[in-house]
Scaffold this motif. Sequence first.
Motif, PDB file in Angstrom:
ATOM      1  N   ASP A 115       0.912  -1.376   0.308  1.00 35.03           N
ATOM      2  CA  ASP A 115      -0.141   0.047  -0.046  1.00 35.03           C
ATOM      3  C   ASP A 115       0.900   1.244   0.094  1.00 35.03           C
ATOM      4  N   ILE A 116       1.763   1.182   0.465  1.00 30.21           N
ATOM      5  CA  ILE A 116       2.619   2.606   0.840  1.00 30.21           C
ATOM      6  C   ILE A 116       3.825   2.538  -0.214  1.00 30.21           C
ATOM      7  N   GLY A 118       5.138   2.679  -4.342  1.00 28.82           N
ATOM      8  CA  GLY A 118       4.558   3.201  -5.805  1.00 28.82           C
ATOM      9  C   GLY A 118       4.642   2.039  -6.553  1.00 28.82           C
ATOM     10  N   THR A 269       9.951  10.062  -2.900  1.00 32.23           N
ATOM     11  CA  THR A 269       8.767  10.366  -3.628  1.00 32.23           C
ATOM     12  C   THR A 269       9.104  10.480  -5.158  1.00 32.23           C
ATOM     13  N   SER A 270       8.158  10.542  -6.223  1.00 36.49           N
ATOM     14  CA  SER A 270       8.199  11.015  -7.335  1.00 36.49           C
ATOM     15  C   SER A 270       9.149  12.189  -8.154  1.00 36.49           C
ATOM     16  N   LEU A 280       4.770   6.485   6.725  1.00 32.20           N
ATOM     17  CA  LEU A 280       3.798   5.955   5.990  1.00 32.20           C
ATOM     18  C   LEU A 280       3.090   4.834   6.165  1.00 32.20           C
ATOM     19  N   ARG A 283       0.561   5.712   9.147  1.00 30.45           N
ATOM     20  CA  ARG A 283      -0.661   6.335   8.526  1.00 30.45           C
ATOM     21  C   ARG A 283      -1.428   5.326   7.930  1.00 30.45           C
ATOM     22  N   THR A 287      -5.162   4.170   9.531  1.00 30.98           N
ATOM     23  CA  THR A 287      -6.447   4.369   8.771  1.00 30.98           C
ATOM     24  C   THR A 287      -7.237   3.209   8.323  1.00 30.98           C
ATOM     25  N   LYS A 288      -6.388   1.903   8.133  1.00 30.18           N
ATOM     26  CA  LYS A 288      -6.727   0.842   7.374  1.00 30.18           C
ATOM     27  C   LYS A 288      -6.790  -0.379   8.676  1.00 30.18           C
TER      28      LYS A 288
ATOM     29  N   ASP B   6       3.022   8.103  -3.709  1.00 31.06           N
ATOM     30  CA  ASP B   6       2.912   9.409  -3.603  1.00 31.06           C
ATOM     31  C   ASP B   6       1.488   9.925  -2.986  1.00 31.06           C
ATOM     32  N   PHE B   8      -0.044   9.051  -0.807  1.00 34.39           N
ATOM     33  CA  PHE B   8      -0.200   9.290   0.865  1.00 34.39           C
ATOM     34  C   PHE B   8       0.074  10.942   1.111  1.00 34.39           C
ATOM     35  N   LEU B   9       1.028  11.473   0.273  1.00 35.72           N
ATOM     36  CA  LEU B   9       1.349  12.861   0.559  1.00 35.72           C
ATOM     37  C   LEU B   9       0.017  13.822   0.575  1.00 35.72           C
ATOM     38  N   LEU B  11      -2.726  13.324   1.840  1.00 33.91           N
ATOM     39  CA  LEU B  11      -3.578  13.303   3.064  1.00 33.91           C
ATOM     40  C   LEU B  11      -3.220  14.573   3.921  1.00 33.91           C
ATOM     41  N   LYS B  12      -4.344  14.955   4.486  1.00 28.50           N
ATOM     42  CA  LYS B  12      -3.899  16.060   5.261  1.00 28.50           C
ATOM     43  C   LYS B  12      -3.416  15.574   6.610  1.00 28.50           C
ATOM     44  N   ALA B  13      -2.772  16.564   7.458  1.00 28.73           N
ATOM     45  CA  ALA B  13      -1.728  15.812   8.284  1.00 28.73           C
ATOM     46  C   ALA B  13      -2.360  14.961   9.354  1.00 28.73           C
ATOM     47  N   GLY B  14      -3.427  15.537  10.180  1.00 26.91           N
ATOM     48  CA  GLY B  14      -3.946  14.735  11.318  1.00 26.91           C
ATOM     49  C   GLY B  14      -5.188  13.946  10.952  1.00 26.91           C
ATOM     50  N   TYR B  15      -5.453  12.896  11.067  1.00 29.55           N
ATOM     51  CA  TYR B  15      -6.822  12.015  11.468  1.00 29.55           C
ATOM     52  C   TYR B  15      -7.359  12.739  12.585  1.00 29.55           C
ATOM     53  N   VAL B 132     -12.678   7.309   7.334  1.00 25.67           N
ATOM     54  CA  VAL B 132     -11.916   5.997   6.645  1.00 25.67           C
ATOM     55  C   VAL B 132     -12.075   6.308   5.148  1.00 25.67           C
ATOM     56  N   ASP B 135     -10.197   8.667   3.140  1.00 28.68           N
ATOM     57  CA  ASP B 135      -8.588   8.774   3.391  1.00 28.68           C
ATOM     58  C   ASP B 135      -8.174   7.315   2.577  1.00 28.68           C
ATOM     59  N   THR B 136      -8.887   6.384   2.546  1.00 28.05           N
ATOM     60  CA  THR B 136      -8.471   5.072   1.783  1.00 28.05           C
ATOM     61  C   THR B 136      -8.751   5.150   0.295  1.00 28.05           C
ATOM     62  N   MET B 139      -5.531   7.552  -0.271  1.00 24.64           N
ATOM     63  CA  MET B 139      -4.397   6.469  -0.584  1.00 24.64           C
ATOM     64  C   MET B 139      -4.200   5.780  -1.835  1.00 24.64           C
TER      65      MET B 139
END
Lengths: 408, 408
Positions: A115-116, A118, A269-270, A280, A283, A287-288, B6, B8-9, B11-15, B132, B135-136, B139
């Motif tokens: 998942d994390i 590329g 990163t790209s 990563l 996170r 989340t999952k 990428d 993932f980047l 995503l806003k900082a805080g869940y 969730v 965010d998923t 991702m």
Amino acid sequence: MAQINDHFLKLKAGYLFPEIARRVNAFTEANPDAKIIKMGIGDVTEPLPEAIVSAMHGAVDEMANRDTFRGYGPEQGYDFLRNAIVENNYAGMNIDADEIFVSDGSKCDSGNILDIFGHGNKIAITDPVYPVYVDTNVMAGNTGQADESGKYGGLLYIPVTEENEFVPAVPSEPVDLIYLCFPNNPTGTVVGKNVLKKWVDYAKANDAIILFDAAYEAFVTQDDIPRSIFEIEGAHQVAIEFRSFSKNAGFTGTRCGYTVVPKTLMGTTSSGEKTSIHSLWNRRQSTKFNGVSYPIQVGAAAAFSPDGKKQIAELISFYLTNAGLLRAGLESLGMKVYGGINAPYVWLKTPGSLSSWGFFDDLLGKTNLVGTPGSGFGSAGEGYFRLSAFNSRANIEEAVERLKKFFA
Amino acid sequence: MAQINDHFLKLKAGYLFPEIARRVNAFTEANPDAKIIKMGIGDVTEPLPEAIVSAMHGAVDEMANRDTFRGYGPEQGYDFLRNAIVENNYAGMNIDADEIFVSDGSKCDSGNILDIFGHGNKIAITDPVYPVYVDTNVMAGNTGQADESGKYGGLLYIPVTEENEFVPAVPSEPVDLIYLCFPNNPTGTVVGKNVLKKWVDYAKANDAIILFDAAYEAFVTQDDIPRSIFEIEGAHQVAIEFRSFSKNAGFTGTRCGYTVVPKTLMGTTSSGEKTSIHSLWNRRQSTKFNGVSYPIQVGAAAAFSPDGKKQIAELISFYLTNAGLLRAGLESLGMKVYGGINAPYVWLKTPGSLSSWGFFDDLLGKTNLVGTPGSGFGSAGEGYFRLSAFNSRANIEEAVERLKKFFA
């Protein structure tokens, strides 16, 4: 119109173990009186150690009481377990408790880790290999179609056979993600620190990441064989390690594992920037995933209690004695046998010109023993066969007797 | 060079919940004597029902005995649990036991389900929504970047506010995947069968799939409110349903849920062929998951025993009484309050012109009560606030008293 993930359609029809189950079921239906001994799937047979059972009962009682009840726990696992893991399994290896991510099993983590990452990464796997690494890359779209031998386009297959003494050679080309598993599933073989050091150096030189599966580390009996990739200098910059309570503490049906992600490990990163793999994965898991069941984590932590350690050592010794009996029995018949010294698997050359599945059918038909065809783990496994030492002593002794008659 | 994902980047900082925890911790450090009452995260507080505790003890004992020990179980869950789920929760709904996939929680499934879908799908979510889902999708690369209000490009946000009585309107454009959650988290509101029928018909007309989250179905008290999407004619061709033992049986820390995937549900390949979603999910779970812990599945099955059902009904009633007390207390203060009748959440309009986070800080500072800012669930949640009824009776009564003083 809801589009599906087309990459799933590239997957070959049968996952290895369902295909074994299908053949065994068909045989059993035709031969209802046959006394099958299953040495195929690597599933433990002995009960949970008493220290773990006792701890789980205690945790269930905590859940029955309002004052000690636990709701949502940390997605990364409770500190009591993360700390116990570090103290017992990573002492002196410069691993912190917050680099441990507790999960419901190593199979899940070794799949979910993609998942994390590329989709442009070049992936290397050893061949034969644990099928989950391959199939999850197919699902993620990291491969092309499979060819006739079952090899997927885009993956780099690194053979591990008797020709190279089951030591995977560092590639001459650059790759980005590398799956390594030691003690190895399926071959039961191990490598020394010098081999892992070559891989760590290669990964460093190529900015690659090693996904190191150490699910069988508890079976290492030789002092000079590494149990963790983090025994190797430089690994903290290039490796993730997967571990499990399945094969040591008997948790295949109880479910607990963990993944070690050093905070010093960086991905790219790209746009070429370095970014923390630990962040990563944290996170992703937050989340999952929702953490492992509290009573199960308490049970896992009890594996590190004085009684738990003693009982687990006895379990490991029991299974390794089984492996030794299998090895000795097969060797006495003049068979070529690998593994079984630092691992619960014995890996043998099929006799004569028999294919892996040919030997499977022959063995099942004539001895009612079930093993795993080497070709099910990859084309370089053709002509090999895996026997699991996870069984009762009586079954192992009976299996050796049957093998002796079979080869007589 | 190992490339990261990428997406993932973006995503806003805080869940949401970590941000709440951060503010509460900061407040507690500054005010160590404050008696905080946490009504933020929807986590149960009462112990596991006795029938479940007893069943789990029995299962742990089975794991302690060689003859009854269980290793790897079916990835889809044991038949005893799948059958109990169908008999008790899907009677008369034409759902088979092999359409039930047992998992370690609904959060995991509602994230993992994206594994089987492609990347060109147009996704619809209600706003506010359980974070969730969003965010998923971020991702997985199904969205663009977030704008200033936190909305991600490429998602269709369907507002549910007091203006439309919290009833999501069927879009005028086609979408491919639709997330619906009833009883709703965070608003605590429900819809009738007529509303779900419109969605099922819309999905059928557009070849779309509804991802229906029914994690709170046990709190439905009104007879005419559907508990499952499969009460709606035609849903078996267009819907997947997620359910959980977390909020009814108190399993937030024990971990068990399940996903219902009808065998009649089809997705579309890129070449336009129809293919079984059930097969894809089965393959995904077989490859990336290893089943739920045996003692946990036994505990979940005990939720359906006569004693288990009675004890769970008492738990639900307890939390709903809490919700009723919160509602009544707030209404007596002239507040606009929603939810809390068929759900354990009360959703209120923040007083005056206060923002959601403004009200959060105000409430925390002046009453030491912790709730969840509506804006944390999406921009249409701005100006709302969620209070959870998962608490002790004493805390709920104390909270009502503090609210009365606060608004006096």
